[in-house]
Design an enzyme around this catalytic site. Structure first.
Site, short mmCIF file in Angstrom:
data_model
loop_
_atom_site.label_atom_id
_atom_site.label_comp_id
_atom_site.label_asym_id
_atom_site.label_seq_id
_atom_site.Cartn_x
_atom_site.Cartn_y
_atom_site.Cartn_z
N LYS A 309 3.68 9.55 -10.18
CA LYS A 309 1.64 9.96 -11.25
C LYS A 309 2.63 11.28 -12.12
O LYS A 309 3.49 11.87 -11.57
CB LYS A 309 0.93 9.96 -9.99
CG LYS A 309 0.87 9.41 -9.62
CD LYS A 309 -0.49 9.58 -8.71
CE LYS A 309 -1.21 8.92 -7.65
NZ LYS A 309 -1.85 7.38 -8.19
N ARG A 384 -2.93 -1.32 -1.04
CA ARG A 384 -2.96 -2.35 -0.43
C ARG A 384 -2.29 -2.56 0.31
O ARG A 384 -2.31 -3.82 1.21
CB ARG A 384 -3.38 -3.87 -2.02
CG ARG A 384 -1.25 -2.84 -2.44
CD ARG A 384 -1.55 -4.06 -3.36
NE ARG A 384 -2.18 -3.52 -4.74
CZ ARG A 384 -2.07 -3.21 -6.44
NH1 ARG A 384 -1.36 -4.17 -7.13
NH2 ARG A 384 -3.29 -2.31 -6.84
#
Length: 395
Positions: A309, A384
């Site tokens: 990020k 996920r």
């Protein structure tokens, strides 16, 4: 620096009859719809808390009648009541702060009629210093649960600054409900609300704590704290303590047992990934019965992994464990209040998505608990990945 004990924060919060007995009258916040606030002079519970004369209750009512309700947000007005004079013409007692919070007039069909979003926001800025009593003037007794939960959200229990933290944890919060026609809120509902409110503050505290304190190892310790609390609670109400259990699979054991998604996300961190499995079997149930299973994402910090990020996207990623934190609080509240009628499982998928020599790379292929092999294209899709293993295990 530590997370600290939740005992003081739990003990400082009271609802219903217990709150009325412990009510402090130097700082009182009255919340409700504008219609109810304008009838404040007839609120006997508020009058008892304030020990106010009819003239002072009329003054509060006059202030409320001068207020106007906002469409979207709550509005607040503050007044101070001088102590009543005694025979010597001197005044005894303390000045009493009273804050009136009028809830908004509008409410979308997706929102609770209790307007919890507006209540929490306005109460944060108008709670005043020190301990307080909140008198919630409800439009309907059914709104007590939502209102109580909204009130406690305004009072977090953790901050890094030690002097502020001590004040936060010593702050006493007494919540009194006043329903139309003096209709009482059932004690059973107050008991459930008490468990839920304490769980909300517990979860908020976990979310507020940074990863250098709440790493995966400490998160597992917090699950153990909840487990021990619930065991003693079950014993106190006559259930078997072992009706609630905790199993933890961690580190290399995850890899050995096939949890490739969870292990792959957390293997580069200093603290190993873990799957914490809490189970509760209400009386008369067993593992063979249909169960409710909750699976929570517990990424204690998310750098994005090697799909890193940027400097604006990474701050705040300590909150990426909020799903698991919320479910741990939910499990604590549900079991503590004796709500489940069928087995309840809580699976916490805990990992830190860190970078390092062992970090998962884009293009790596992992074998998940389901037996499926998955090519990783983006290591910042870690949620996920860990939840896939948790859901497959739950199935």
């Amino acid at each position: 620096m530590e997370i600290g004990s939740f005992d003081a924060a739990d003990a400082s919060l009271k609802f219903g009859a217990a709150a009325e007995e412990a009510a402090l009258n130097t700082n009182v916040v009255v919340v409700g719809s504008l219609e109810r606030l304008r009838d404040a002079k007839d609120c006997h519970k508020l009058q008892r808390v304030l020990e106010a004369s009819p003239d002072k209750m009329q003054l509060i009512t006059s202030v409320a009648r001068a207020m106007s309700a906002k469409k979207d947000g709550a509005s607040a007005r503050e007044l101070y009541l001088l102590p009543e004079p005694v025979e010597t013409d001197e005044r005894s007692g303390s000045v009493r702060r009273v804050c009136l919070i009028a809830l908004p007039s509008a409410c979308s069909r997706h929102n609770s009629p209790a307007r919890p979003h507006a209540l929490t926001s306005c109460l944060k800025g108008n709670a005043g210093p020190g301990s307080l009593t909140v008198v919630a003037m409800l439009d309907d007794p059914s709104l007590a649960f939502a209102t109580g939960c909204a009130i406690v959200r305004a009072f977090p229990t953790w901050v890094a600054q030690s002097s502020t933290a001590a004040k936060m944890q010593s702050k006493k919060i007494n919540v009194i409900f006043d329903a139309p026609d003096n209709e009482a809120i059932p004690e059973a509902e107050i008991a459930v609300l008490s468990w839920a409110a304490r769980a909300i503050r517990f979860t908020a505290r976990l979310v507020d704590v940074p990863c250098n304190i709440l790493n995966t190892t400490e998160f597992v310790n917090q699950a153990r704290v909840v487990h021990a609390l619930l065991q003693s609670t079950l014993q106190a109400r006559g259930e078997e303590a072992n009706a609630v259990s905790l199993e933890v699979i961690t580190g290399e054991d995850l890899a050995a047992q096939g949890f490739g998604g969870l292990y792959g996300v957390g293997k580069a961190a200093a603290h190993p990934p873990a799957l914490a499995i809490l189970k509760y079997y209400p009386p008369g149930t067993s593992a063979a019965d249909q169960a409710t299973i909750m699976v929570g994402k517990g990424i204690v910090y998310d750098t994005g992994g090697l799909s890193l990020k940027g400097k604006t996207g990474m701050p705040g990623m300590k909150k990426d464990m909020g799903g698991a934190g919320g479910l741990l609080g939910t499990f604590r509240a549900a079991v503590g209040a004796g709500v489940p009628k069928k087995p309840l499982y809580c699976l916490l998928c805990l990992a830190e998505n860190a970078i390092g020599p062992l970090a998962t790379r884009p293009d790596d292929v992992h074998t998940f608990y389901s037996g499926l092999t998955v090519e990783i294209n983006n290591t910042d899709a870690e949620g996920r990945l860990v939840l896939s293993d948790g859901l497959a295990f739950a199935a």
